[in-house]
Structure formats: structure tokens, C-alpha cells
Design a protein around this motif. Structure first.
Motif, PDB file in Angstrom:
ATOM      1  N   THR A 118       0.828  -1.218   0.060  1.00  0.00           N
ATOM      2  CA  THR A 118       0.045  -0.036  -0.110  1.00  0.00           C
ATOM      3  C   THR A 118       0.828   1.378   0.093  1.00  0.00           C
ATOM      4  OG1 THR A 118      -0.090   0.278   2.522  1.00  0.00           O
ATOM      5  CG2 THR A 118      -1.806  -1.315   1.371  1.00  0.00           C
ATOM      6  N   VAL A 119       0.247   2.446  -0.276  1.00  0.00           N
ATOM      7  CA  VAL A 119       0.858   3.580  -0.229  1.00  0.00           C
ATOM      8  C   VAL A 119       1.738   3.899   1.250  1.00  0.00           C
ATOM      9  CG1 VAL A 119       0.544   6.264  -0.001  1.00  0.00           C
ATOM     10  CG2 VAL A 119      -0.501   4.796  -1.608  1.00  0.00           C
ATOM     11  N   LEU A 120       1.110   3.677   2.267  1.00  0.00           N
ATOM     12  CA  LEU A 120       1.622   3.781   3.479  1.00  0.00           C
ATOM     13  C   LEU A 120       2.694   2.705   3.892  1.00  0.00           C
ATOM     14  CD1 LEU A 120       1.465   5.249   6.409  1.00  0.00           C
ATOM     15  CD2 LEU A 120      -0.023   3.512   6.891  1.00  0.00           C
ATOM     16  N   GLN A 121       2.563   1.367   3.170  1.00  0.00           N
ATOM     17  CA  GLN A 121       3.783   0.472   3.428  1.00  0.00           C
ATOM     18  C   GLN A 121       4.945   0.868   2.431  1.00  0.00           C
ATOM     19  OE1 GLN A 121       1.438  -2.898   2.094  1.00  0.00           O
ATOM     20  NE2 GLN A 121       1.121  -3.642   4.343  1.00  0.00           N
ATOM     21  N   ASN A 122       4.755   1.422   1.336  1.00  0.00           N
ATOM     22  CA  ASN A 122       5.671   1.774   0.651  1.00  0.00           C
ATOM     23  C   ASN A 122       6.784   2.872   1.239  1.00  0.00           C
ATOM     24  OD1 ASN A 122       6.187   1.319  -2.625  1.00  0.00           O
ATOM     25  ND2 ASN A 122       3.956   0.865  -2.015  1.00  0.00           N
ATOM     26  N   VAL A 123       5.831   3.911   1.911  1.00  0.00           N
ATOM     27  CA  VAL A 123       6.727   5.263   2.537  1.00  0.00           C
ATOM     28  C   VAL A 123       7.276   4.525   3.735  1.00  0.00           C
ATOM     29  CG1 VAL A 123       6.413   7.213   3.842  1.00  0.00           C
ATOM     30  CG2 VAL A 123       5.134   6.761   1.713  1.00  0.00           C
ATOM     31  N   MET A 124       6.753   3.549   4.393  1.00  0.00           N
ATOM     32  CA  MET A 124       7.484   3.009   6.036  1.00  0.00           C
ATOM     33  C   MET A 124       8.493   2.205   5.625  1.00  0.00           C
ATOM     34  SD  MET A 124       3.880   2.532   8.178  1.00  0.00           S
ATOM     35  CE  MET A 124       5.032   1.893   9.459  1.00  0.00           C
ATOM     36  N   GLU A 125       8.627   1.473   4.545  1.00  0.00           N
ATOM     37  CA  GLU A 125       9.560   0.310   4.137  1.00  0.00           C
ATOM     38  C   GLU A 125      11.007   0.622   4.456  1.00  0.00           C
ATOM     39  OE1 GLU A 125      10.231  -3.515   2.729  1.00  0.00           O
ATOM     40  OE2 GLU A 125       8.392  -2.716   3.531  1.00  0.00           O
TER      41      GLU A 125
END
Length: 268
Positions: A118-125
């Protein structure tokens, strides 16, 4: 409005990138032919030039996605160590490169988001798995950054559910959350439909207004003129001209640049 997150406040004037005699060769093709460039903290440098002039290759060399064929490169005060093997230059210390690359963020033409996250997962990775930061702190910072780029309401979407402009704003947020000292942009609007370009340029303008150090390969001439502290014009793998936007865009400083800019509507 709350500023974008960064590790330390900028120190205007400090040298963050220094390239001396940088070359890049693919077989018999010399793409870069001895580029000298020094970037200081807080500068916004737009790198302009026709297709094939070496702009993107130069930017990728600065982030060591491409290994220069020759020359010297200093990033954030560290000389990058190379070694020769069978006549070609290679990275000598991968740990040095990985450490420095985490402080030099890059935004690509084609977003390069993970389609299965997801968008959030992409940013947090990156902050969690590369920098080892606390997941809960990273989530809070990621959500604030997505809010700044107007994408918090798409945090649980997947990239395929977003427009190109939305994907690029997520890619910028992903780079920012790593708290880089330098941001590199490789033609970030070239893959976008014209009506989506403005939303990405607005985010970049906001970053520039906060004193971020940015090197930008772009064909957005009005943006380059209005936002840059310096223009660097490449032609056939060399720095043909550089200077302030005011000096270069008024014309008469370099014939090659004048010919190049004549292919665009003069900003104004």
C-alpha cells in the motif's frame, strides 16, 4: 504548515556533493566526459540539456546507481572509494555506499513503487528495514508526510489505484521519510500527463522553500527558472554553461543554451 521531516537543519554553504572529472563510458560511447560540479547545502540545482546529453546518467552516478568510469566523487564529506578490476572502476566499499545512499534520496521518472504494498507501506519500508527505526515513530512520520503531499487519504490504496501524479507524490514522500541530506530528482514529471504535472511541482516547490538541497533533472523550464539557485547545462556529456537562472535565461550568456531554450516557450 508543519515542515517536512529532516534529520538536521540545513547548514547553508556546506559542500554536500563534489564531482571532479567525472566520466562514464559504455563500451566505446563516452556519455560523461569529465564533469566538475560542487553542490552546497540549501542549493536547488536544475540540470538541463537535450536528450542524450548525460543528465540522467550523471544523476545516477551521484547516487552510485551507476559507477563512474573515472574521476573523483565526494558525498557528504566522504571520498567514495573505487577499485580497478580488469580496467573498469568498481565500488570498493559497499557498506560506505549503502550508508551514504540512505542520506541521498532519489525520485525516479517512473515512480518505482512496490506494486504489492500500500501507499503507507511503501513510505514506511525504507526507514524500518534500511535505517532500523521504530515502526510506530515511522508510521506517525509517514502519515504526516503523506498529509503534506496530499496523499494521506490514499494511504491504504495500492499504486495501481492511483494516478501518475499521485504515485509520484507518494514516491517523493517515500524519499523524504528517509530524512535525506540531499534529494535527487530524475525528470520527475516526464511520465505524467500535462494536467498532473502541477501537483508534483507544487510539492517540489514546498521542499525548495524549506531550504532543501535538491539536484533536479527537468524539462520544466519555468520551474527551473523560478525555483533554482543555479542552472547547470549539459551538452554531449560536458558542462557547457552554468550560472544563475536570471543570467542564463535572459540570453546571450551561451549560444548553445540559447539554442536549447529556443525549443521551449520562454518562461515568463
Amino acid at each position: 504548515m508543519e515542515p517536512f521531516p529532516q534529520e538536521t537543519a540545513p547548514l547553508p554553504g556546506a559542500t554536500v556533493i563534489k564531482a571532479v572529472g567525472l566520466t562514464k563510458r559504455y563500451g566505446v560511447l563516452d556519455v560523461l566526459q569529465g564533469i566538475d560540479l560542487e553542490a552546497h547545502e540549501g542549493e536547488v540545482i536544475s540540470i538541463l540539456g537535450a536528450s542524450g546529453s548525460g543528465k540522467s546518467t550523471f544523476l545516477r552516478c551521484l547516487n552510485l546507481l551507476e559507477v563512474p568510469s573515472g574521476g573523483a566523487l565526494n558525498i557528504l564529506g566522504e571520498d567514495i572509494r573505487f577499485r580497478l578490476k580488469r580496467g573498469e572502476q568498481h565500488i570498493a566499499d559497499a557498506r560506505q555506499v549503502n550508508r551514504l545512499r540512505s542520506q541521498v534520496g532519489m525520485v525516479f521518472q517512473n515512480f518505482c513503487l512496490w506494486s504489492h504494498r500500500t501507499v503507507l507501506q511503501n513510505v514506511m519500508e525504507g526507514p524500518i528495514h534500511v535505517q532500523g527505526r521504530n515502526r510506530y515513530e515511522v508510521r506517525d512520520e509517514a502519515e504526516k508526510t503523506l498529509a503534506r503531499v496530499g496523499m494521506l487519504n490514499r494511504a491504504e490504496y495500492y499504486p495501481s489505484q492511483l494516478s501518475g501524479g499521485q504515485q509520484q507524490r507518494v514516491a517523493i514522500a517515500r524519499a523524504i521519510v528517509m530524512r535525506p541530506r540531499v534529494l535527487l530528482f530524475d525528470e520527475p514529471t516526464s511520465a505524467l500527463d500535462p494536467e498532473l504535472v502541477g501537483e508534483v511541482l507544487k510539492v517540489m516547490r514546498d521542499l525548495a522553500s524549506e531550504g532543501r538541497t535538491m539536484l533536479i533533472v527537468t524539462h520544466e523550464m519555468a520551474f527551473a527558472r523560478d525555483v533554482s539557485s543555479r542552472i547547470v547545462f549539459l551538452e554531449k556529456g560536458t558542462v557547457r554553461a552554468q550560472g544563475s537562472p536570471q543570467d542564463l535565461f535572459k540570453g546571450g550568456m551561451d549560444e548553445s543554451f540559447d539554442r536549447f531554450i529556443s525549443h521551449f516557450s520562454r518562461p515568463g
